[in-house]
Write a protein that holds these residues in place. Structure first.
Motif, PDB file in Angstrom:
ATOM      1  N   LEU A  67     -41.896 -16.049  21.353  1.00  0.00           N
ATOM      2  CA  LEU A  67     -43.092 -16.756  20.912  1.00  0.00           C
ATOM      3  C   LEU A  67     -43.271 -18.052  21.675  1.00  0.00           C
ATOM      4  O   LEU A  67     -42.316 -18.823  21.844  1.00  0.00           O
ATOM      5  N   ASP A  68     -44.489 -18.309  22.102  1.00  0.00           N
ATOM      6  CA  ASP A  68     -44.811 -19.574  22.756  1.00  0.00           C
ATOM      7  C   ASP A  68     -45.240 -20.574  21.679  1.00  0.00           C
ATOM      8  O   ASP A  68     -46.384 -21.030  21.623  1.00  0.00           O
ATOM      9  N   GLY A  69     -44.289 -20.881  20.778  1.00  0.00           N
ATOM     10  CA  GLY A  69     -44.560 -21.804  19.683  1.00  0.00           C
ATOM     11  C   GLY A  69     -45.191 -21.132  18.474  1.00  0.00           C
ATOM     12  O   GLY A  69     -45.390 -19.918  18.424  1.00  0.00           O
ATOM     13  N   TRP A  70     -45.521 -21.938  17.480  1.00  0.00           N
ATOM     14  CA  TRP A  70     -46.024 -21.429  16.198  1.00  0.00           C
ATOM     15  C   TRP A  70     -47.348 -20.673  16.333  1.00  0.00           C
ATOM     16  O   TRP A  70     -47.625 -19.753  15.562  1.00  0.00           O
ATOM     17  N   ASP A  71     -48.172 -21.058  17.290  1.00  0.00           N
ATOM     18  CA  ASP A  71     -49.496 -20.446  17.404  1.00  0.00           C
ATOM     19  C   ASP A  71     -49.473 -19.063  18.042  1.00  0.00           C
ATOM     20  O   ASP A  71     -50.519 -18.419  18.155  1.00  0.00           O
ATOM     21  N   ASP A  72     -48.302 -18.619  18.460  1.00  0.00           N
ATOM     22  CA  ASP A  72     -48.174 -17.327  19.146  1.00  0.00           C
ATOM     23  C   ASP A  72     -47.625 -16.249  18.204  1.00  0.00           C
ATOM     24  O   ASP A  72     -46.984 -15.307  18.635  1.00  0.00           O
ATOM     25  N   GLN A  73     -47.903 -16.389  16.917  1.00  0.00           N
ATOM     26  CA  GLN A  73     -47.294 -15.533  15.895  1.00  0.00           C
ATOM     27  C   GLN A  73     -47.478 -14.047  16.171  1.00  0.00           C
ATOM     28  O   GLN A  73     -46.532 -13.268  16.052  1.00  0.00           O
ATOM     29  N   ILE A 160     -40.551 -28.043   8.540  1.00  0.00           N
ATOM     30  CA  ILE A 160     -41.335 -26.904   9.022  1.00  0.00           C
ATOM     31  C   ILE A 160     -42.324 -26.387   7.973  1.00  0.00           C
ATOM     32  O   ILE A 160     -43.096 -25.475   8.276  1.00  0.00           O
ATOM     33  N   LEU A 161     -42.321 -26.964   6.765  1.00  0.00           N
ATOM     34  CA  LEU A 161     -43.121 -26.396   5.676  1.00  0.00           C
ATOM     35  C   LEU A 161     -44.605 -26.235   6.011  1.00  0.00           C
ATOM     36  O   LEU A 161     -45.185 -25.173   5.720  1.00  0.00           O
ATOM     37  N   PRO A 162     -45.273 -27.222   6.595  1.00  0.00           N
ATOM     38  CA  PRO A 162     -46.708 -27.011   6.896  1.00  0.00           C
ATOM     39  C   PRO A 162     -46.942 -25.821   7.824  1.00  0.00           C
ATOM     40  O   PRO A 162     -47.835 -25.000   7.569  1.00  0.00           O
ATOM     41  N   GLU A 163     -46.155 -25.726   8.896  1.00  0.00           N
ATOM     42  CA  GLU A 163     -46.303 -24.599   9.809  1.00  0.00           C
ATOM     43  C   GLU A 163     -45.887 -23.292   9.146  1.00  0.00           C
ATOM     44  O   GLU A 163     -46.499 -22.241   9.375  1.00  0.00           O
ATOM     45  N   LEU A 164     -44.854 -23.355   8.327  1.00  0.00           N
ATOM     46  CA  LEU A 164     -44.351 -22.146   7.679  1.00  0.00           C
ATOM     47  C   LEU A 164     -45.378 -21.570   6.718  1.00  0.00           C
ATOM     48  O   LEU A 164     -45.565 -20.342   6.661  1.00  0.00           O
ATOM     49  N   ARG A 166     -48.595 -21.844   6.944  1.00  0.00           N
ATOM     50  CA  ARG A 166     -49.630 -21.233   7.775  1.00  0.00           C
ATOM     51  C   ARG A 166     -49.147 -19.898   8.341  1.00  0.00           C
ATOM     52  O   ARG A 166     -49.901 -18.917   8.418  1.00  0.00           O
ATOM     53  N   TRP A 167     -47.877 -19.859   8.711  1.00  0.00           N
ATOM     54  CA  TRP A 167     -47.258 -18.621   9.226  1.00  0.00           C
ATOM     55  C   TRP A 167     -47.300 -17.534   8.161  1.00  0.00           C
ATOM     56  O   TRP A 167     -47.632 -16.378   8.444  1.00  0.00           O
ATOM     57  N   HIS A 168     -46.951 -17.895   6.919  1.00  0.00           N
ATOM     58  CA  HIS A 168     -46.950 -16.918   5.830  1.00  0.00           C
ATOM     59  C   HIS A 168     -48.347 -16.358   5.599  1.00  0.00           C
ATOM     60  O   HIS A 168     -48.511 -15.159   5.344  1.00  0.00           O
ATOM     61  N   ASP A 169     -49.353 -17.208   5.685  1.00  0.00           N
ATOM     62  CA  ASP A 169     -50.737 -16.721   5.545  1.00  0.00           C
ATOM     63  C   ASP A 169     -51.056 -15.708   6.641  1.00  0.00           C
ATOM     64  O   ASP A 169     -51.670 -14.663   6.379  1.00  0.00           O
ATOM     65  N   GLY A 170     -50.623 -16.000   7.864  1.00  0.00           N
ATOM     66  CA  GLY A 170     -50.894 -15.099   8.981  1.00  0.00           C
ATOM     67  C   GLY A 170     -50.195 -13.765   8.852  1.00  0.00           C
ATOM     68  O   GLY A 170     -50.792 -12.712   9.133  1.00  0.00           O
ATOM     69  N   GLU A 171     -48.936 -13.787   8.412  1.00  0.00           N
ATOM     70  CA  GLU A 171     -48.219 -12.520   8.310  1.00  0.00           C
ATOM     71  C   GLU A 171     -48.750 -11.673   7.153  1.00  0.00           C
ATOM     72  O   GLU A 171     -48.813 -10.442   7.265  1.00  0.00           O
ATOM     73  N   ARG A 172     -49.145 -12.313   6.057  1.00  0.00           N
ATOM     74  CA  ARG A 172     -49.741 -11.543   4.956  1.00  0.00           C
ATOM     75  C   ARG A 172     -51.009 -10.842   5.413  1.00  0.00           C
ATOM     76  O   ARG A 172     -51.235  -9.665   5.095  1.00  0.00           O
ATOM     77  N   ALA A 173     -51.841 -11.561   6.134  1.00  0.00           N
ATOM     78  CA  ALA A 173     -53.096 -10.959   6.621  1.00  0.00           C
ATOM     79  C   ALA A 173     -52.797  -9.818   7.585  1.00  0.00           C
ATOM     80  O   ALA A 173     -53.443  -8.759   7.538  1.00  0.00           O
ATOM     81  N   HIS A 174     -51.815 -10.012   8.461  1.00  0.00           N
ATOM     82  CA  HIS A 174     -51.471  -8.957   9.420  1.00  0.00           C
ATOM     83  C   HIS A 174     -50.964  -7.709   8.711  1.00  0.00           C
ATOM     84  O   HIS A 174     -51.413  -6.594   9.010  1.00  0.00           O
ATOM     85  N   PHE A 175     -50.012  -7.874   7.793  1.00  0.00           N
ATOM     86  CA  PHE A 175     -49.429  -6.709   7.133  1.00  0.00           C
ATOM     87  C   PHE A 175     -50.476  -5.958   6.306  1.00  0.00           C
ATOM     88  O   PHE A 175     -50.436  -4.722   6.223  1.00  0.00           O
ATOM     89  N   ALA A 176     -51.397  -6.684   5.706  1.00  0.00           N
ATOM     90  CA  ALA A 176     -52.456  -6.022   4.931  1.00  0.00           C
ATOM     91  C   ALA A 176     -53.368  -5.207   5.836  1.00  0.00           C
ATOM     92  O   ALA A 176     -53.728  -4.073   5.517  1.00  0.00           O
ATOM     93  N   ALA A 177     -53.735  -5.778   6.984  1.00  0.00           N
ATOM     94  CA  ALA A 177     -54.630  -5.069   7.898  1.00  0.00           C
ATOM     95  C   ALA A 177     -53.932  -3.923   8.609  1.00  0.00           C
ATOM     96  O   ALA A 177     -54.536  -2.870   8.860  1.00  0.00           O
ATOM     97  N   ASP A 178     -52.666  -4.112   8.941  1.00  0.00           N
ATOM     98  CA  ASP A 178     -51.913  -3.122   9.710  1.00  0.00           C
ATOM     99  C   ASP A 178     -51.320  -2.027   8.830  1.00  0.00           C
ATOM    100  O   ASP A 178     -50.960  -0.958   9.318  1.00  0.00           O
ATOM    101  N   ASP A 179     -51.189  -2.293   7.518  1.00  0.00           N
ATOM    102  CA  ASP A 179     -50.591  -1.336   6.577  1.00  0.00           C
ATOM    103  C   ASP A 179     -49.150  -1.002   6.988  1.00  0.00           C
ATOM    104  O   ASP A 179     -48.698   0.143   6.855  1.00  0.00           O
ATOM    105  N   THR A 180     -48.425  -2.007   7.481  1.00  0.00           N
ATOM    106  CA  THR A 180     -47.096  -1.797   8.054  1.00  0.00           C
ATOM    107  C   THR A 180     -46.109  -1.223   7.059  1.00  0.00           C
ATOM    108  O   THR A 180     -45.376  -0.273   7.367  1.00  0.00           O
ATOM    109  N   GLU A 181     -46.050  -1.796   5.881  1.00  0.00           N
ATOM    110  CA  GLU A 181     -45.058  -1.367   4.898  1.00  0.00           C
ATOM    111  C   GLU A 181     -45.246   0.097   4.532  1.00  0.00           C
ATOM    112  O   GLU A 181     -44.268   0.856   4.430  1.00  0.00           O
ATOM    113  N   ALA A 182     -46.477   0.523   4.337  1.00  0.00           N
ATOM    114  CA  ALA A 182     -46.737   1.909   3.939  1.00  0.00           C
ATOM    115  C   ALA A 182     -46.381   2.892   5.043  1.00  0.00           C
ATOM    116  O   ALA A 182     -45.998   4.032   4.773  1.00  0.00           O
ATOM    117  N   ARG A 183     -46.500   2.459   6.308  1.00  0.00           N
ATOM    118  CA  ARG A 183     -46.209   3.356   7.419  1.00  0.00           C
ATOM    119  C   ARG A 183     -44.728   3.403   7.793  1.00  0.00           C
ATOM    120  O   ARG A 183     -44.313   4.276   8.556  1.00  0.00           O
TER     121      ARG A 183
END
Length: 212
Positions: A67-73, A160-164, A166-183
């Motif tokens: 990752l190129d920093g936090w914005d490269d999630q 790291i809490l502020p960035e973390l 924001r990271w959690h929001d991003g991963e939740r959105a990704h997993f919901a859209a990608d349906d990763t857990e179900a697959r």
């Protein structure tokens, strides 16, 4: 209905080796899940189990190093594709440059990734739908959100809490859209409470359809 079952890493390692390779001659294993769930530990223990079978310890690529920093999630993927996955498809070794979170830049020395029988990718979004056809095994590791947050802060500090968050929001959105857990082929509890030997066994979450 959800049922939990303890299974041996040794058995999972044998199942991985019995599966076909879809990334050139390499069996690609993706260990995905939200931050702090226990992905890194699971990937390391699976690699150790594979090593005990006598074929050598497989390389483990942790995507935090790409990752190129936090914005490269989620946007690191082209870097992984070019430096690791594309060479392995052709049967050649890959290499990547590790990001230093202290220096905030990629380090000059390349990290080699041999064209081994198994490669373990570990990190948020590594089992994304786009790579699904090339995966020999997709694992999703989960744990309660409060525990995951506690683990991350204990590891990296409260700064790291502020960035973390924001990271959690991003991963939740990704997993919901990608349906990763179900697959995923395998759903793992990264915070088991029942007594067991954690170096030898993991807790699988067995998903069964609800009775009609």
């Amino acid at each position: 209905m959800v049922v939990t079952v303890f299974e041996a890493y040794a058995g999972l390692a044998r199942r991985v080796l019995a599966r076909p390779a879809w990334l050139g001659r390499t069996r690609l294993v993706a260990v995905d899940g939200p931050s702090g769930a226990g992905k890194t530990v699971f990937a390391a223990r699976l690699a150790d189990a594979l090593a005990r079978l006598g074929s050598g310890r497989p390389p483990v690529v942790n995507t935090d190093d790409l990752l190129d920093g936090w914005d490269d999630q989620l946007t690191f993927w082209p870097r992984l594709e070019e430096s690791v996955l594309t060479p392995l498809r052709a049967g050649r070794a890959g290499a990547y440059h590790r990001y230093s979170w202290v220096r905030r830049r990629f380090l000059p020395r390349p990290v080699p990734v041999p064209a081994a029988p198994v490669l373990i990718l570990e990190g948020v979004s590594v089992a994304r739908a786009a790579v699904g056809p090339e995966l020999s095994l997709a694992v999703f590791v989960t744990a309660p959100a409060a525990l995951r947050l506690t683990r991350a802060v204990a590891r990296d500090g409260p700064s790291i809490l502020p960035e973390l968050r924001r990271w959690h929001d991003g991963e939740r959105a990704h997993f919901a859209a990608d349906d990763t857990e179900a697959r995923a082929d395998l759903l793992v509890d990264g915070a088991p409470t029942l007594p067991h030997d954690p170096d030898r066994y993991y807790q699988r979450i067995a998903r069964h359809p609800r009775p009609a």
